[in-house]
Write a protein that holds these residues in place. Structure first.
Motif, short mmCIF file in Angstrom:
data_model
loop_
_atom_site.label_atom_id
_atom_site.label_comp_id
_atom_site.label_asym_id
_atom_site.label_seq_id
_atom_site.Cartn_x
_atom_site.Cartn_y
_atom_site.Cartn_z
N ARG B 212 -0.80 6.36 9.96
CA ARG B 212 -0.06 7.79 9.94
C ARG B 212 1.45 8.30 10.73
O ARG B 212 2.17 8.35 10.06
CB ARG B 212 -1.24 8.30 11.30
N ASN B 217 -1.21 7.33 3.14
CA ASN B 217 -2.99 7.48 3.41
C ASN B 217 -3.62 6.33 3.43
O ASN B 217 -3.18 5.46 2.08
CB ASN B 217 -3.30 8.59 2.57
N LEU B 219 -6.88 3.89 3.43
CA LEU B 219 -8.42 3.63 3.22
C LEU B 219 -8.67 2.26 3.04
O LEU B 219 -8.19 1.42 3.12
CB LEU B 219 -8.93 4.36 2.36
N HIS B 256 0.57 7.31 -1.57
CA HIS B 256 1.63 7.89 -0.73
C HIS B 256 1.10 9.40 -0.65
O HIS B 256 0.39 10.29 -2.02
CB HIS B 256 2.74 7.84 -1.25
N PRO B 257 1.30 10.49 0.17
CA PRO B 257 0.95 11.36 0.75
C PRO B 257 1.35 12.62 -0.77
O PRO B 257 0.98 13.54 -1.86
CB PRO B 257 1.23 12.48 2.06
N ARG B 290 1.98 19.69 4.43
CA ARG B 290 1.15 18.40 4.53
C ARG B 290 -0.58 19.27 4.78
O ARG B 290 -0.42 19.53 5.28
CB ARG B 290 1.65 17.49 5.97
N ARG B 292 -4.51 18.10 5.15
CA ARG B 292 -5.32 16.97 5.04
C ARG B 292 -6.47 17.86 4.45
O ARG B 292 -6.96 18.77 4.59
CB ARG B 292 -5.63 17.45 6.97
N GLU B 298 -11.01 10.79 3.24
CA GLU B 298 -10.77 11.60 3.96
C GLU B 298 -9.04 11.10 3.36
O GLU B 298 -8.73 10.55 3.60
CB GLU B 298 -10.30 11.79 5.47
N LEU B 299 -8.67 12.20 2.67
CA LEU B 299 -6.88 12.05 2.41
C LEU B 299 -5.93 12.95 3.34
O LEU B 299 -6.54 14.32 3.70
CB LEU B 299 -6.56 11.47 1.17
N VAL B 300 -4.34 12.46 2.82
CA VAL B 300 -3.53 13.80 3.04
C VAL B 300 -2.50 14.22 1.67
O VAL B 300 -2.10 12.95 1.63
CB VAL B 300 -2.38 13.58 4.53
#
Lengths: 257, 333, 208
Positions: B212, B217, B219, B256-257, B290, B292, B298-300
């Motif tokens: 964060r 992101n 996982l 990366h988001p 951004r 969510r 779960e990711l951004v």
């Protein structure tokens, strides 16, 4: 601080009435004393050699008692506030005993402890040192209480900061703890000094009553009350003036904020 | 250049719910950013390091703890006096330190009369005065007025990176890490979960919190041929070299988001990672948004504000998320 | 009722009256200030005369007499035999303050005997002086003979040639709300005090 003032002035009328009652309780007897004081002969009475002798002795004894209280009381307060020795609650209760004990009983207790046949015979009775000890006995709790409260209110991390900067335990106490707790110590010192100055019962019982040696101003007032009431009232006014002057002079000092 | 190890400590502290067991190493010239969530033990760790070597470590406390009964000059002179210096010598040196960090003019003021930024720099000077080989700064920019942060940051930058010193800096701000630090140590729940160069931690975070902070992101799962199993799905990753020999082992996947594409329908592109899910939250940050997203993982996702308007992105909206396998880095946990 | 401290040995048991003991001057002051009192008994005539002159009390009557003795610490460790020994530097002497009757009498007795004493303390009432001997802080004190006899201390008699007869004077306080009862009480005091070891009101020093 400012918020406190505001809420005080906006408090209900009941608070004002009760506060006025407190003032009457303290102020009226004081006013009575001043009204009855023999103002025409006052200067003559308070400058009489015997009065000055008693005043000198009272100042010397009360200041001596205060010094004794500071030297012994501040470390005791520190132990009470900082250590976690078992039985500390009992010690704290014992320290308060002189406050509730009738002073005459305190004087007798002092005799049992430090009298000729006492546990620790120090030959204190009938000496000026004895008067100092008697006054310190009754005055000590005031200093210890105020100082302990001050210590408990301190942020101990300042001492940690000092330790990180290389200060040892004694150095931390002298250079960090003591200056920060100084206002509380000063408040306690003013209280205990005032208590010592007015001390009567323990002094007469433990140290006796001899002009120039153990006859402090309160004792002189009592003796004068039996022979020359005007002189007694004059001496009372003197005692009053000295204590009010010193306590008023102390107020507001000793704070760094 | 031979490195001189100036800091090498092991700390064990039990304090309330905190069980801190951590070690810190740093070499001369290092500026270590100590990061981690609130309550992870960062401040405790600094204080424990300082307590181990009183007088040799400079520590700036989070709320500075300038002695209220001493003026700025005597606060700085305090450590010098304890080191045995005479009063005038100590004060002379103290004035020099105050000048160095740009607050020489407040020498005569008590702490309560100082602004946050001034107090912070006085505290810095006080910590520096004994020329410690280890300088510890606990959130040096907390409680400093926004307008003064630049001055304080300048002062910290000036003193932090010194060839014969180690500086450890607790911070919450990624910008501080980037601007000041050479190394990062991530502390979570009393344990060091990652320690390495700034690039290391940014590119290959090893905890949700570091990810964060790095803004990526992350996982966590188990490596399988060609990807990472996370719960019910396998996240495909092309970085074949990275996966070689990882099969069956715990691993992380990071992306990366910006690599995430959101679409209303199942994408027709070549992206192998495409899952149905829904928007959980939308956060506008200047010229970016951004989003969510919650699905099998779960990711951004980072999209343009235009895309938010166009797709009508809002919490609860069902959308597809897809990530190209080539954008995903896989590495062992 | 207010009574001189030295009467405590004689009046303590009489439960019909609530009695406050103190130095005679202190008692007189209480009456002057209007304390709610029915009877006052002082240890000297002078104090009572002062009250009578101010119109505070009814006609005073002598109710008992007493003499002085030297109270000495148990066992008389310093070997005090008479007044002359009180001048010895190794004997710790306390007296009552000259402003209370016992102190004034003690000073008279010492003056008459030509003995120069340096007391360690001038106690505020005679009871405190006895107390100092009882507690062992003082070796000797000049007190009322009744006190010296009644307390668990040694007593050394003072020859009648050097001694003095003291008289207790009782009077009904004019502001009393029970003046008739108070008068009856005063009338019975001589017999009671006699029974408690005090001398008759008209005794000379020979009987002391």
């Amino acid at each position: 601080m400012r918020e406190g003032r505001v809420s005080a002035t906006t408090a209900g009328a009941g608070v004002w009435v009760l506060a006025a009652g407190a003032l009457v309780l303290i102020g009226l007897p004081l006013a009575g004393l001043l009204m009855r004081a023999p103002w025409s002969t006052l200067l003559h009475d308070v400058t009489a050699p015997s009065a000055l002798q008693a005043l000198r002795l009272s100042l010397a004894c009360s200041l001596g008692a205060l010094a004794l209280c500071l030297v012994l009381g501040v470390p005791l307060a520190w132990v009470l506030a900082r250590s976690s020795v078992p039985g500390l609650g009992l010690v704290r209760a014992v320290v308060l005993v002189p406050m509730v004990l009738p002073p005459v009983v305190g004087g007798a207790a002092l005799l049992f402890a430090f009298g000729r046949r006492g546990v620790l015979p120090l030959r204190l009775p009938f000496t000026t040192a004895g008067a100092v000890v008697a006054e310190a006995f009754v005055a000590l709790p005031f200093l210890v209480l105020a100082t302990e409260a001050g210590l408990l209110g301190l942020d101990r991390r300042y001492e940690e900061a000092a330790r990180v900067l290389g200060a040892g335990p004694w150095s931390r106490f002298v250079h960090v703890t003591l200056p920060q707790v100084a206002p509380a110590v000063a408040a306690g010192a003013a209280l205990s000094w005032a208590r010592a100055l007015g001390e009567f019962g323990a002094t007469i019982t433990f140290a006796g009553n001899l002009p120039g040696r153990t006859q402090t101003l309160p004792l002189a007032v009592y003796v004068a009350l039996q022979t020359d009431r005007d002189a007694a009232l004059a001496l009372s006014v003197l005692l009053l003036a000295v204590s009010v002057a010193v306590i008023a002079g102390l107020r507001g000092r000793w704070t760094w904020r | 250049m031979a490195l001189t190890r100036l800091l090498d400590v092991d700390v064990e502290v039990q304090a309330g719910s905190l069980d801190l067991r951590a070690s810190l190493q740093a070499d001369a010239g290092d500026v270590v950013a100590l990061v981690g969530p609130n309550g992870s033990g960062k401040s405790t760790l600094l204080r424990a390091v300082a307590a181990q070597r009183p007088g040799e470590v400079g520590l700036v406390f989070q709320d500075r703890l300038l002695f209220p009964h001493l003026n700025a000059l005597d606060n700085v002179a305090f450590g010098l006096r304890r080191a045995g210096l005479g009063k005038s010598e100590a004060r002379g040196q103290a004035q020099g330190w105050l000048d160095d960090v740009g607050v020489g003019h407040v020498a005569g003021l008590r702490p309560h009369a100082l602004s946050g930024g001034q107090a912070q720099r006085v505290a810095l000077a006080r910590a520096l005065a004994r020329r410690p080989a280890v300088l510890l700064l606990d959130e040096p920019f907390a409680g400093v007025d926004v307008s003064a942060v630049a001055d304080v940051r300048h002062a910290v930058r000036t003193v932090a990176a010194a060839p014969n010193r180690v500086c450890v800096l607790v911070t919450h701000q990624p910008v501080d890490v980037l601007a000041l630090a050479t190394k990062v140590v991530v502390l979570e729940a009393g344990r060091v979960v990652q320690a390495g160069s700034v690039a290391d931690v940014r590119n290959r975070p090893r905890s949700a919190w570091s990810a964060r902070m790095a803004g990526v992101n992350l996982l966590a799962g188990q490596a399988e041929s060609g990807g990472l199993r996370v719960g019910a799905v396998v996240v495909a990753a092309v970085a074949a070299a990275a996966t070689a020999g990882l099969d069956g082992r715990a691993a992380f996947a990071v992306f990366h988001p910006r690599a995430v594409t959101l679409s209303a329908e199942r994408p027709l592109t070549s992206a192998r990672n495409a899952w149905p899910g829904q928007v959980a939250d939308v956060d506008m940050e200047g010229d970016r948004a951004r989003v969510r997203w919650v699905g099998p993982v779960e990711l951004v996702a980072e999209v343009t504000p235009g895309a938010v308007a166009e797709m009508g992105l809002r919490p609860g909206l069902p959308v597809w998320a897809s990530v190209k396998a080539t954008e995903i880095d896989l590495y062992p946990a | 009722m207010l009574a001189a401290a030295s009467l405590s040995t004689g009046l303590r048991e009489y439960a019909q009256a609530r009695v406050s003991f103190g130095g005679s001057q202190q008692l007189a002051l209480s009456v002057e200030e209007g304390a709610d009192v029915d009877v006052i008994v002082t240890a000297d005539q002078r104090t009572m005369d002062g009250l009578a002159a101010h119109g505070r009390v009814e006609r005073p009557a002598v109710v008992a007499s007493n003499t002085l003795a030297i109270a000495v610490a148990p066992g008389n460790p310093k070997g005090v035999r008479g007044l002359a020994d009180l001048a010895r530097p190794d004997v710790v002497v306390v007296l009552a303050h000259p402003s209370v009757p016992a102190g004034k009498y003690a000073a008279d007795v010492l003056g008459r005997a030509g003995v120069q004493v340096h007391p360690k303390s001038l106690e505020l009432d005679v009871e405190s002086a006895v107390q100092k001997v009882v507690l062992g802080e003082a070796d000797a004190a000049i007190v009322y003979a009744t006190d010296a006899r009644a307390r668990a201390v040694g007593d050394v008699a003072i020859p009648s040639a050097q001694n003095i007869v003291t008289r207790y004077v009782a009077a009904v306080v004019k502001t009393s709300s029970h003046r008739a009862a108070a008068r009856r009480y005063v009338a019975r005091l001589p017999a009671r005090l006699r029974a408690a070891g005090f001398s008759a009101p008209d005794a000379s020093s020979d009987t002391g």
